[in-house]
Design a protein around this motif. Structure first.
Motif, PDB file in Angstrom:
ATOM      1  N   UNK A 296       0.814  -1.201   0.000  1.00 54.46           N
ATOM      2  CA  UNK A 296       0.000   0.000   0.000  1.00 54.46           C
ATOM      3  C   UNK A 296       0.848   1.252   0.000  1.00 54.46           C
ATOM      4  N   UNK A 297       0.219   2.336  -0.400  1.00 49.16           N
ATOM      5  CA  UNK A 297       0.820   3.670  -0.304  1.00 49.16           C
ATOM      6  C   UNK A 297      -0.078   4.525   0.596  1.00 49.16           C
ATOM      7  N   UNK A 298       0.560   5.267   1.468  1.00 51.40           N
ATOM      8  CA  UNK A 298      -0.107   6.219   2.345  1.00 51.40           C
ATOM      9  C   UNK A 298       0.605   7.558   2.213  1.00 51.40           C
ATOM     10  N   UNK A 299      -0.017   8.603   2.710  1.00 53.41           N
ATOM     11  CA  UNK A 299       0.636   9.907   2.712  1.00 53.41           C
ATOM     12  C   UNK A 299       0.242  10.666   3.973  1.00 53.41           C
ATOM     13  N   UNK A 300       1.124  11.590   4.343  1.00 51.45           N
ATOM     14  CA  UNK A 300       0.874  12.401   5.528  1.00 51.45           C
ATOM     15  C   UNK A 300       1.333  13.821   5.263  1.00 51.45           C
ATOM     16  N   UNK A 301       0.404  14.750   5.317  1.00 48.93           N
ATOM     17  CA  UNK A 301       0.698  16.164   5.175  1.00 48.93           C
ATOM     18  C   UNK A 301       0.943  16.760   6.559  1.00 48.93           C
TER      19      UNK A 301
ATOM     20  N   UNK B 195       5.376   3.828   1.587  1.00 48.41           N
ATOM     21  CA  UNK B 195       4.877   2.524   1.171  1.00 48.41           C
ATOM     22  C   UNK B 195       4.877   1.609   2.393  1.00 48.41           C
ATOM     23  N   UNK B 196       4.024   0.600   2.335  1.00 42.38           N
ATOM     24  CA  UNK B 196       3.862  -0.285   3.475  1.00 42.38           C
ATOM     25  C   UNK B 196       3.444  -1.670   2.997  1.00 42.38           C
ATOM     26  N   UNK B 197       3.715  -2.671   3.836  1.00 44.20           N
ATOM     27  CA  UNK B 197       3.410  -4.061   3.503  1.00 44.20           C
ATOM     28  C   UNK B 197       2.430  -4.649   4.509  1.00 44.20           C
TER      29      UNK B 197
ATOM     30  N   UNK C 228      -3.794   5.933   0.406  1.00 43.59           N
ATOM     31  CA  UNK C 228      -3.779   6.393  -0.979  1.00 43.59           C
ATOM     32  C   UNK C 228      -4.194   5.258  -1.919  1.00 43.59           C
ATOM     33  N   UNK C 229      -3.477   4.122  -1.849  1.00 48.05           N
ATOM     34  CA  UNK C 229      -3.742   3.022  -2.775  1.00 48.05           C
ATOM     35  C   UNK C 229      -3.174   1.733  -2.208  1.00 48.05           C
TER      36      UNK C 229
ATOM     37  N   UNK D  51       5.084   0.533  -7.307  1.00 48.20           N
ATOM     38  CA  UNK D  51       5.137   1.876  -7.882  1.00 48.20           C
ATOM     39  C   UNK D  51       3.848   2.629  -7.598  1.00 48.20           C
ATOM     40  N   UNK D  52       3.959   3.950  -7.622  1.00 46.69           N
ATOM     41  CA  UNK D  52       2.774   4.801  -7.589  1.00 46.69           C
ATOM     42  C   UNK D  52       2.962   5.869  -8.657  1.00 46.69           C
TER      43      UNK D  52
END
Length: 122
Positions: A35-40, A96-98, A48-49, A80-81
């Motif tokens: 997975x993909x995550x984000x942090x502002x 990214x994370x597993x 994210x995905x 990839x993203x």
């Protein structure tokens, strides 16, 4: 166990594109959902995905659906993203994370990379 290293972040103008990569160490990459995550700044980490083991199933947050694409290459131990039509609100550190399942909750991911900064600004 798997170690994850993100790359590909940077500064891009609104409407531009970037491709993030996440390289995994170890021989078990293909057994992890990714997975993909984000942090502002000042905000919680958000999903994210995500992608399943073979790459045949994907899920996206509503905020990126139609603009971002997650993919994986199990032969290269990389996920990839691809990010298109970037907006200033996409600015964040991307991780990214597993996980052991196709999940959208950060608490269900066991391994994390260190993150890569994406800044969308003119």
């Amino acid at each position: 166990q798997v170690q994850l290293v993100e790359s590909g972040g940077g500064l891009v103008q609104p409407g531009g594109s970037l491709r993030l990569s996440c390289a995994a160490s170890g021989r078990t990459f293909s057994s992890y959902y990714m997975g993909w995550f984000r942090q502002a700044p000042g905000k919680e980490r958000e999903f994210v995905a995500a992608i399943n083991l073979s790459g045949g199933a994907r899920m996206y947050s509503d905020s990126v659906k139609g603009r971002f694409t997650i993919s994986r290459d199990n032969a290269k131990n990389t996920v990839y993203l691809e990010m298109n039509s970037l907006k200033p609100e996409d600015t964040a550190v991307y991780y990214c994370a597993a996980s052991n399942g196709l999940e959208d909750k950060a608490r269900l991911y066991d391994y994390w990379g260190q993150g890569t900064q994406v800044t969308v600004s003119s």
